[in-house]
Design a protein around this motif. Sequence first.
Motif, PDB file in Angstrom:
ATOM      1  N   ILE A 157      -9.636   7.486   4.885  1.00  0.00           N
ATOM      2  CA  ILE A 157      -8.928   8.747   4.620  1.00  0.00           C
ATOM      3  C   ILE A 157      -9.373   9.248   3.251  1.00  0.00           C
ATOM      4  CG2 ILE A 157      -6.637   9.734   4.196  1.00  0.00           C
ATOM      5  CD1 ILE A 157      -6.870   8.694   6.970  1.00  0.00           C
ATOM      6  N   THR A 158      -9.633  10.553   3.126  1.00  0.00           N
ATOM      7  CA  THR A 158      -9.921  11.093   1.802  1.00  0.00           C
ATOM      8  C   THR A 158      -8.817  12.061   1.397  1.00  0.00           C
ATOM      9  OG1 THR A 158     -11.259  12.896   2.673  1.00  0.00           O
ATOM     10  CG2 THR A 158     -12.404  10.851   2.082  1.00  0.00           C
ATOM     11  N   VAL A 159      -8.697  12.277   0.096  1.00  0.00           N
ATOM     12  CA  VAL A 159      -7.539  12.981  -0.440  1.00  0.00           C
ATOM     13  C   VAL A 159      -7.986  14.069  -1.410  1.00  0.00           C
ATOM     14  CG1 VAL A 159      -5.320  12.659  -1.637  1.00  0.00           C
ATOM     15  CG2 VAL A 159      -6.299  10.783  -0.302  1.00  0.00           C
ATOM     16  N   LEU A 186      -3.640   8.001  -1.081  1.00  0.00           N
ATOM     17  CA  LEU A 186      -4.783   7.289  -1.678  1.00  0.00           C
ATOM     18  C   LEU A 186      -4.790   5.807  -1.304  1.00  0.00           C
ATOM     19  CD1 LEU A 186      -4.797   8.947  -5.203  1.00  0.00           C
ATOM     20  CD2 LEU A 186      -6.702   8.966  -3.598  1.00  0.00           C
ATOM     21  N   THR A 187      -3.627   5.255  -1.030  1.00  0.00           N
ATOM     22  CA  THR A 187      -3.553   3.831  -0.709  1.00  0.00           C
ATOM     23  C   THR A 187      -3.296   3.606   0.771  1.00  0.00           C
ATOM     24  OG1 THR A 187      -1.198   3.810  -1.229  1.00  0.00           O
ATOM     25  CG2 THR A 187      -2.697   3.221  -3.011  1.00  0.00           C
ATOM     26  N   SER A 188      -3.609   4.602   1.547  1.00  0.00           N
ATOM     27  CA  SER A 188      -3.359   4.524   2.998  1.00  0.00           C
ATOM     28  C   SER A 188      -3.997   3.278   3.614  1.00  0.00           C
ATOM     29  CB  SER A 188      -3.954   5.756   3.670  1.00  0.00           C
ATOM     30  OG  SER A 188      -3.822   5.631   5.065  1.00  0.00           O
ATOM     31  N   CYS A 189      -3.259   2.628   4.503  1.00  0.00           N
ATOM     32  CA  CYS A 189      -3.798   1.455   5.192  1.00  0.00           C
ATOM     33  C   CYS A 189      -4.768   1.862   6.316  1.00  0.00           C
ATOM     34  CB  CYS A 189      -2.680   0.580   5.720  1.00  0.00           C
ATOM     35  SG  CYS A 189      -1.582   1.428   6.843  1.00  0.00           S
ATOM     36  N   MET A 191       0.845  -1.204   0.000  1.00  0.00           N
ATOM     37  CA  MET A 191       0.000   0.000   0.000  1.00  0.00           C
ATOM     38  C   MET A 191       0.877   1.250   0.000  1.00  0.00           C
ATOM     39  SD  MET A 191      -2.873  -1.606   2.487  1.00  0.00           S
ATOM     40  CE  MET A 191      -4.471  -1.905   1.797  1.00  0.00           C
ATOM     41  N   GLU A 192       0.784   2.100   1.024  1.00  0.00           N
ATOM     42  CA  GLU A 192       1.583   3.329   1.009  1.00  0.00           C
ATOM     43  C   GLU A 192       2.966   3.153   1.631  1.00  0.00           C
ATOM     44  OE1 GLU A 192       0.208   2.378   3.583  1.00  0.00           O
ATOM     45  OE2 GLU A 192      -0.451   3.988   4.940  1.00  0.00           O
ATOM     46  N   ALA A 233       3.396   2.829  -5.450  1.00  0.00           N
ATOM     47  CA  ALA A 233       3.140   3.785  -4.371  1.00  0.00           C
ATOM     48  C   ALA A 233       4.077   3.521  -3.192  1.00  0.00           C
ATOM     49  CB  ALA A 233       1.678   3.708  -3.924  1.00  0.00           C
ATOM     50  N   MET A 254       0.808  11.665  -3.013  1.00  0.00           N
ATOM     51  CA  MET A 254      -0.572  11.481  -3.476  1.00  0.00           C
ATOM     52  C   MET A 254      -0.934  10.002  -3.547  1.00  0.00           C
ATOM     53  SD  MET A 254      -2.219  12.796  -7.064  1.00  0.00           S
ATOM     54  CE  MET A 254      -2.129  11.317  -8.080  1.00  0.00           C
ATOM     55  N   LEU A 255      -0.088   9.201  -4.160  1.00  0.00           N
ATOM     56  CA  LEU A 255      -0.365   7.765  -4.241  1.00  0.00           C
ATOM     57  C   LEU A 255      -0.379   7.156  -2.838  1.00  0.00           C
ATOM     58  CD1 LEU A 255       1.811   6.673  -7.314  1.00  0.00           C
ATOM     59  CD2 LEU A 255      -0.611   7.301  -7.251  1.00  0.00           C
ATOM     60  N   GLY A 256       0.541   7.598  -2.003  1.00  0.00           N
ATOM     61  CA  GLY A 256       0.603   7.060  -0.642  1.00  0.00           C
ATOM     62  C   GLY A 256      -0.671   7.355   0.133  1.00  0.00           C
ATOM     63  N   THR A 258     -13.520  15.337  -2.235  1.00  0.00           N
ATOM     64  CA  THR A 258     -12.417  14.500  -1.770  1.00  0.00           C
ATOM     65  C   THR A 258     -12.484  13.137  -2.461  1.00  0.00           C
ATOM     66  OG1 THR A 258     -13.662  13.643   0.111  1.00  0.00           O
ATOM     67  CG2 THR A 258     -12.333  15.612   0.490  1.00  0.00           C
ATOM     68  N   VAL A 259     -11.363  12.467  -2.484  1.00  0.00           N
ATOM     69  CA  VAL A 259     -11.220  11.274  -3.313  1.00  0.00           C
ATOM     70  C   VAL A 259     -10.609  10.127  -2.504  1.00  0.00           C
ATOM     71  CG1 VAL A 259     -10.243  10.419  -5.502  1.00  0.00           C
ATOM     72  CG2 VAL A 259     -10.787  12.847  -5.251  1.00  0.00           C
ATOM     73  N   VAL A 260     -11.059   8.913  -2.798  1.00  0.00           N
ATOM     74  CA  VAL A 260     -10.422   7.722  -2.214  1.00  0.00           C
ATOM     75  C   VAL A 260      -9.801   6.892  -3.344  1.00  0.00           C
ATOM     76  CG1 VAL A 260     -12.003   7.674  -0.231  1.00  0.00           C
ATOM     77  CG2 VAL A 260     -12.553   6.353  -2.297  1.00  0.00           C
ATOM     78  N   ASN A 261      -9.199   5.803  -2.996  1.00  0.00           N
ATOM     79  CA  ASN A 261      -8.493   4.970  -3.980  1.00  0.00           C
ATOM     80  C   ASN A 261      -9.457   4.420  -5.048  1.00  0.00           C
ATOM     81  OD1 ASN A 261      -6.410   3.581  -5.208  1.00  0.00           O
ATOM     82  ND2 ASN A 261      -6.325   1.943  -3.679  1.00  0.00           N
TER      83      ASN A 261
END
Lengths: 213, 213, 213, 213, 213, 213, 213, 213
Positions: free
Chosen positions: B183-185, B176-179, A137-138, A170, B172-174, C184-187
Motif C-alpha cells: 500500500i502506498t500513502v 503507513l503501517t498497514s499489514c 501495526m495499524e 499507530a 496516516m500512521l495506520g 507516494t510513500v511507504v513506511n
Amino acid sequence: IRQGVPEVILGEGKTAAQIVAIAKELARTGQNVLVTRVDDAKAAVVVSEIEGMKHSPMARTCTLERSPIVPLSDTKVALVSAGTSDLPVAEECAETMRMLGVTFDRIFDVGVAGLHRLLHKRPLLEEAGVIIVIAGMEGALSSVVGGLVDVPVIAVPTSVGYGAAFHGLAAMLGMLTSCASGITVVNIDNGFGAAFAAVRILRARARAARSTP
Amino acid sequence: IRQGVPEVILGEGKTAAQIVAIAKELARTGQNVLVTRVDDAKAAVVVSEIEGMKHSPMARTCTLERSPIVPLSDTKVALVSAGTSDLPVAEECAETMRMLGVTFDRIFDVGVAGLHRLLHKRPLLEEAGVIIVIAGMEGALSSVVGGLVDVPVIAVPTSVGYGAAFHGLAAMLGMLTSCASGITVVNIDNGFGAAFAAVRILRARARAARSTP
Amino acid sequence: IRQGVPEVILGEGKTAAQIVAIAKELARTGQNVLVTRVDDAKAAVVVSEIEGMKHSPMARTCTLERSPIVPLSDTKVALVSAGTSDLPVAEECAETMRMLGVTFDRIFDVGVAGLHRLLHKRPLLEEAGVIIVIAGMEGALSSVVGGLVDVPVIAVPTSVGYGAAFHGLAAMLGMLTSCASGITVVNIDNGFGAAFAAVRILRARARAARSTP
Amino acid sequence: IRQGVPEVILGEGKTAAQIVAIAKELARTGQNVLVTRVDDAKAAVVVSEIEGMKHSPMARTCTLERSPIVPLSDTKVALVSAGTSDLPVAEECAETMRMLGVTFDRIFDVGVAGLHRLLHKRPLLEEAGVIIVIAGMEGALSSVVGGLVDVPVIAVPTSVGYGAAFHGLAAMLGMLTSCASGITVVNIDNGFGAAFAAVRILRARARAARSTP
Amino acid sequence: IRQGVPEVILGEGKTAAQIVAIAKELARTGQNVLVTRVDDAKAAVVVSEIEGMKHSPMARTCTLERSPIVPLSDTKVALVSAGTSDLPVAEECAETMRMLGVTFDRIFDVGVAGLHRLLHKRPLLEEAGVIIVIAGMEGALSSVVGGLVDVPVIAVPTSVGYGAAFHGLAAMLGMLTSCASGITVVNIDNGFGAAFAAVRILRARARAARSTP
Amino acid sequence: IRQGVPEVILGEGKTAAQIVAIAKELARTGQNVLVTRVDDAKAAVVVSEIEGMKHSPMARTCTLERSPIVPLSDTKVALVSAGTSDLPVAEECAETMRMLGVTFDRIFDVGVAGLHRLLHKRPLLEEAGVIIVIAGMEGALSSVVGGLVDVPVIAVPTSVGYGAAFHGLAAMLGMLTSCASGITVVNIDNGFGAAFAAVRILRARARAARSTP
Amino acid sequence: IRQGVPEVILGEGKTAAQIVAIAKELARTGQNVLVTRVDDAKAAVVVSEIEGMKHSPMARTCTLERSPIVPLSDTKVALVSAGTSDLPVAEECAETMRMLGVTFDRIFDVGVAGLHRLLHKRPLLEEAGVIIVIAGMEGALSSVVGGLVDVPVIAVPTSVGYGAAFHGLAAMLGMLTSCASGITVVNIDNGFGAAFAAVRILRARARAARSTP
Amino acid sequence: IRQGVPEVILGEGKTAAQIVAIAKELARTGQNVLVTRVDDAKAAVVVSEIEGMKHSPMARTCTLERSPIVPLSDTKVALVSAGTSDLPVAEECAETMRMLGVTFDRIFDVGVAGLHRLLHKRPLLEEAGVIIVIAGMEGALSSVVGGLVDVPVIAVPTSVGYGAAFHGLAAMLGMLTSCASGITVVNIDNGFGAAFAAVRILRARARAARSTP
Ligand SMILES: Nc1ncnc2c1ncn2[C@@H]1O[C@H](COP(=O)(O)O)[C@@H](O)[C@H]1O
Ligand SMILES: Nc1ncnc2c1ncn2[C@@H]1O[C@H](COP(=O)(O)O)[C@@H](O)[C@H]1O
Ligand SMILES: Nc1ncnc2c1ncn2[C@@H]1O[C@H](COP(=O)(O)O)[C@@H](O)[C@H]1O
Ligand SMILES: Nc1ncnc2c1ncn2[C@@H]1O[C@H](COP(=O)(O)O)[C@@H](O)[C@H]1O
Ligand SMILES: [Mg+2]
Ligand SMILES: [Mg+2]
Ligand SMILES: [Mg+2]
Ligand SMILES: [Mg+2]
Ligand SMILES: [Mg+2]
Ligand SMILES: [Mg+2]
Ligand SMILES: [Mg+2]
Ligand SMILES: [Mg+2]
C-alpha cells in the motif's frame, strides 16, 4: 477484588529479589500468584526460589497455583489476534484469564490483510460473551471485528511493527478512533489489562445473576 | 509534465488576487486550470474575475476548461471512500482526475465497520487498474482493500475524526503501517496528490503501450 | 496474490524456531520463500535448518528458491538511493524485487547534496517504468526525482540520521509533504513494501496487456 | 546591538495600544522602528496613531524611518524562496534586511519540483555573501541550495503546507537534518530571525574589515 | 567545496569495512580524511587498516593528514560549551575545525546556572568572529550568549539530559525559539555541522577579502 | 446492531443539508434518530427541517423519537464526571444512553481534588453494573474509581484543560496507563462511544440472561 | 483549603450562566470569589449580573471582594516575567496572589536576551521568600534566575512564541530540564497555579511560625 | 548555594575517570560529595578510587562524607511514592535529602489504586512541611495528595510504565495538568531535583526564621 483470585505482580521495574520477596509473602498465605512482564533471567531466579512456581516464556509470566482456580463464569471470551508476532501479548492475556478462572477460545492469525480467515471464525465471535482483539501495526482488526458483532470488544494495541508504528502508537491511535462504535482500548501490549477488563465484565454479570432469583 | 494537461494552482496560502493573477496568465495561453483548496470566499472572487471558471464547493476546487480534456487511458480508477465526511477529499480527487482525463468509478460510504457494503463492491475493485482509498479516523479501509485485491492501492488519510485522530495522524500512521503489503500513502487530505499518483501510473502505462508494437 | 510468487515471512518479532517452522511448511509445498528483517543470529539458525536457504546479510533477508522465479514484466524499475547508510533498506528492496521477478537498475549514492551525480542519471530515470527512491535524513531526494520525471515514484524514508531525524520521522514527513505532485510513500525502512508496491503496478499492467488483443 | 539600527517590536502577543506606546517612546528618541508580526487590524491603529509609520500588509510589518538607514555592507544577500505561499515570510525577511541596511536580491518561486528554475539562478547564488532559503512543505530547497554553493546558508522553514506538514514541523526537521553540510536553521516562519542572522554575519565581517589596515 | 580540505565520511550507519574502503580510496589521492561518529570498535579497525589514521575517542573521530592543513582565516571561532557531558559534541566540532584549518578558543563549562563563569569570558566572546554554542538540557546558553554579543552565533543542541530533555528535543526547540535575535541552529549533537557552518562564514569572508583590492 | 435502536449520525464533518437528508431517510422508515456533535447552527436547521426533532445544546445532540425507546436492561450505569466543564461530554453520553434504553445515575462534580465528594458516592458506585468515568486535565478520576470498585469501568478522557493537557492527550495517556487494573478507554470527548460500550456489555448480558432457562 | 480565602472558579469551559450561578451561590455565603480565564464577553455578563464583581481584562479575571482580604504572610514574592506578551499570565498570577493575601513585587521585562536588566534586580530577587518566573519562547529565564539565587523558584512556561514554541511546549520542556537545580514547574500559562504554589509555601511557613513558641 | 553542603556531580554522560577527577578535586578541599545517576560499573571505579566513597545501588548514587552533614531545618519532608518500581527515584531523592541535612519520612507503596493505604497516612501528610510525591504510569497520586492537604507538593513523574506511559510523558503531563491547585513538577525521574526544591523551601524558611527576632 482480592479473595480467591490471584494476586498479580508486575515484574517489570522490579528486581528478581523484590519479586521473590513479594511472591513468597503471598504464597505463605496460600494465595495464587501471577507475575507478568518478567524476562527469562528474572524468571529463572523466581522459579528456582519458589517451590511450585512455573514460567511461561512466551507469555513472559510466572504462575503459582496454591489453591484451585475458581471458575468465574460460563461465558466464553474470544481471544482474537492478528499475527505470530502478537503472541507474547496474547499469551500474557491467556495466562491472566486462566489464572482468574475465565474460559476462552483462541482465534489467532486472523489479520485483516487476509479477511477470509477472520470471516470463517464469525460464528465463534458471535457466541462469545466478550471479545479481546490483539493487533499491532495499524490495529485495523478491532474495527473489523467491532463491525461484525455486537459483543463487548476490548482492543489491545501491540508494539509489533516498525517505523511509523512508533512502538504501538499507530495501533493505539487507530483503535481509539475506530469507526466501529463502542470499542474500548487498553494500554499498548497490555494483555493483562484486557484480561482484567473482561474479568470485570464477567464478574459483574455473575454477581447480577446470583442476585436475581 | 505540462503539455495538454491542466496547470494546477494550490489555492491555500494564496490571496484571491494572487490566484486570479496566476490563473489569468495561464488562461491567456489557452491552458486548462485547476485551483485546489480554495475556500468559498476566494472562489467567489476567482469565479467572478475569470470568464468560464467554475467552482465545486464540495471539492473546494475551481476549474477552467479552455481546451477539451484529453482522455489519458481507458484503464479505470476505483475511487473508494469510507464515509460522508470524507467527501471533500474524495471530490477534490475526483475533480483532479476529471481534469486530467482519468476515467473512474465512485465507491463511497464503504467504511470497514459495515464490511458487507465493501464486499458487495469486490468485482468493481478487481476490475480497476488503480484503487484510491480515502478514509479518516483509523484509516483501516486501505488495509482491507489492499488485502482483497492485487491492484495498486493509493491510500489517502483524511483529517476526519476528533481527539486521538489528531487531525489525520492516526489514519496516516495506520495506512503507513498497514499489514497489507505494498500500500502506498499520500499526505493527509491530499486528494489531489492521490489523483496525480494515479496519473503517473496510467501515463507510464500508456507510454509503454504506445512504444510496444 | 499467492501463486508462483514467494510467500513472505516477516522475520522481526518471530523466534528463529517460528521462522523455521513456517518456512519448512512452505518449502514442503515447493514454494519459494523470502524472509525479511531477519538478524544475523536468526539467519544462521534458519540457514542451517533449511536446505537451500540463503542469507543476504546486507539485505537482512533469507531466501529459498524451490522453483524458478517467473519474470513479472519487461518494464524496468529504477532503484534510487541517497547514501551508503541506506544500503540495507535498498538491498531488502532489491532482494524482494528479485524474488518477485522484477527487473531493476541500481542508481545509488545520488543524494541531493551532490546534485550533479543525480542529473547524470536522468536518462536512466526517464526510461524506468517505476522509480523507487530510498533516502533518510531529510528525504529530499524524492522531491527532486519526482520533479524531474513523470513516472510513478514510490518513496521510502529510512531511519538513517540522528537527532532531529527522529528515526525516520523527518524523512517520512518530508516525503509525505513533497512539493512534487503525486509522490507516494511507504513506511520507514520498508524496502519490502516499496518493492511490493512496484509489483502491484507492474502486475496490473501485465494483466492489462494480456487482456488487450 | 542597538545604535543606528532600528529597534524591533514583536507585534504578536501585544495589543495595538502596547505597540503604539512602545513605538512612540522609541520614535521620540529619533530611532527607526520595525514592528513585525502585526495583523491588519493592529497595523491600522499603529499607522493612524504614529506619524510616518508605514504598513506592509504582505510582510505583516510596520516601519518608521526617523533617520536614514545606514548601509551595513556591500555584500549582497540572496533571498531565495520556494513558492508564492512563502511570500509573507520572505517579505518579513526583506523588510527586516531593508531596515537594517542590507542589500539583497530576491530569487523567488524556485521550489525543487522545478529544478531548472533554480539552476538558472546559480550564478546569483554563487555571488552572494549569505543565502537565506525560505521554504515550507518538506523544505528540500535548502539541501539543494546548500549542495550547490559554498556560501553561508540560513534556512527558514515555513508553515506552508497541510496535513503531515504539521504547521512547519516537516520543513523544520528536514532542514535540521539536511544532508548538505553546515546549513543553519531558524524558527518556523521566522523571516525576521534569518535577516538578523545575516546581519550578524555581515556586521562581524564589516567590523573585521575596518580593523584590518 | 572539495579542494585542499578533507573529505568527510559520516561513520554512523556504515560498517568498518565500508569506512575503510572509502577512506583508502580518498587517501590514495593524497587527500586528508575526517571520519565522524565512529564508535571505538569501528575506529580500531579503521586505525589498524589505514596507515597514519588517528583516533580521538572523545570526539568519536578518525583523522588522516596526508597533506598539511591549510589555514582558512585568521578570524577566531569561540567554541563555547555548557558542561562536561557536552564534551563529545564539542570535541567533534573541534576536530572538524582543526581539520578544516579554523583557529578557535575553547570556552568550556560555562552553563547558565553559574552565570559568573560565562560573564568572565565576555572579552573572549566579543573578540570572536563566530561563536559556536553547545548545550544540552534546556539549551539556555545560546540565548544568553546571543544577548551578550553581536557576533554570528551557531547553536548546537545536545542530547545531554534525561526525561523531558527527550534526547535533545528540549534544547533544540529552546534554541530555535531563542529570545535573542538571529541565533541559528543545527541538528542535535551535530558538532560537525556547526564547524562546517562556521567554515562557510569564514570562507565567504576570506573570498571577499581576497577580491577586495 | 440495528433493530429497535436509533440510527446514529455523526454530525461533525457533515453539512446541515447532509444531516437532514440522512435523518429524513431514516425517519421515513419509522426509526429513532440520534445526531451527535452537531453545533448550534446546524442543529437549528435540522430541528426546523424535521418534524419532532429535538436539540440538546449542552449535549450537542439532536434526537428524534419516532417509536418508543425500548428499555435495554434493568442494570444501572453510573455516569461519573469530574467537573462542570466536562458536562458537554457527559450529556452526550447521557443522551446516547437514554436513546438506547439504558438506565443511569448521574454522579457529577466529583473530581479527585475533593476526594470526600467521591467517597460519599461509593455506595452508588458499588451498585452500578457499569461505570463510565468522564474527566479531563490529568484524568486521575478513573484510576481512583477503578481502585474503589470491581465493576467494568469505561474511561472517557475529555479535552478540558489547557497547556500540557494538549486537548485531551494528558487525560488519554493517563487513563490508558492507569495503575488500576482493567480500566478501558475510549477516544477523547467520545461520550457517545462510552455509552455504546456500555450498551455492548448490557446487551450481551441481557442476551445471556434470556438464553438461560 | 477553604476558610477566609476566595473560592476560585475556572472560567474556561463554563458558560457565562454557569459562572454566574456558581459565583452567586458563593457570594451569598459572604465569600470572596476569583474567576480565572474568563474572556471579555463572559466577563461582561458576570460583571453585570453580580453586584460588586470587577473585571481585570489583562489578567482575564473577575473578582468579588465580600470580606476583607486577610494578609497571608509578610514574606514577599518576587513576580518576574520576561516580556510584554507574558503580561496576561503574570497578571493572572498577580490577581490570584492579591486575592489570597500575598505581598509581591513585579519585576517585569527582564528577558535573558538583555541580561543587564535582570542583573540590576538581583537585590530584589535575593530578598524574596519565593520567586515566580514567567517566560515563553525558550523559557531560559528560570534557569538564569535559579542559578543566581537560592530561593524557591516556581517557573511558569507561557504560550508566547510561534513555530517551534509549539504553544508553550518549548518553554515547558526547557523549564523542566533546567540546569539550575530544584526549579519547579507548573502548567503552561498557569499563572493561577504558580500563585497557589507560592501560597502553599507561605501558608506552611506561617503555620510553622505560629506553632513555634 | 555552595558552603557547608555537598557539591553534586551528575554522573550520567560522564566517564568514570571524569567523575573521579571532579570528586577528588572536591574531596581535597574537605567538601562532601554526592554523585547521582551513576551506574554500577562507574560506581565500582569511583568507590575503588576514592577513599570513603560509598555506593547506594538502589539510589544509583555515590556519597562521600568528609565533614559532618549540617541539619538544615527541623521541618520534616514527607517522601511519598506509589509503587516498588519507583524506588530508584525515591531513593535518589532520599540520599540527596540526607546529604543536604533534610529530615524526612518515607511513605511508600501508596498508589491511588489502593486508596485506603494513602488515607491511613493522612496524619503524616498533614504534619509535613513539604511533600514530595513520586509516581509513574498516570501519576495520579500527586492530584490526590494535593487535594488532601494544604502543604507544598513537589511532584516527580517517573518513567515507570510501558506503552502509552511513553517513558514518563503520561505522568509528567498528568502532574502538570493536575486538578489540585498549586502542585509543582520537576523533570521525569528527577528525585534529586525534587529534594533540591524542598531544600530551597526549607532554607528560605530557616533564613527567615533566623532574621526574625
Ligand atoms: N491540493 C494540493 N495538495 C498538494 N499539492 C498541491 C495541491 N494542489 C496543487 N498542488 C501542487 O502545487 C503546485 C502548484 O503550487 P503553486 O505554484 O504554489 O500554485 C502544483 O503543481 C501541484 O504540484
Ligand atoms: N520487511 C517487511 N516489512 C513490512 N511487511 C512485511 C515485511 N516482510 C514481510 N511483510 C509482510 O508480512 C507478511 C507476513 O507476515 P507473517 O504472517 O506475520 O509472517 C507478508 O505477507 C508481508 O505482507
Ligand atoms: N557527524 C556528521 N553529522 C552530519 N553530517 C555529517 C557528519 N559527518 C559527515 N557528514 C556529512 O556526510 C557527508 C558524507 O556522507 P557519506 O558520503 O555518507 O559518508 C559529508 O560530506 C558531510 O556532508
Ligand atoms: N486558571 C486556572 N488554571 C488551572 N486551574 C484553575 C484555574 N483557575 C481555577 N483553577 C482550579 O479549578 C478549581 C475550580 O474548578 P471548577 O470547580 O471547575 O470551577 C479551583 O479550585 C482551582 O483548583
Ligand atoms: Mg501471518
Ligand atoms: Mg456512513
Ligand atoms: Mg555519500
Ligand atoms: Mg509555484
Ligand atoms: Mg559542570
Ligand atoms: Mg468544581
Ligand atoms: Mg521587551
Ligand atoms: Mg504495589
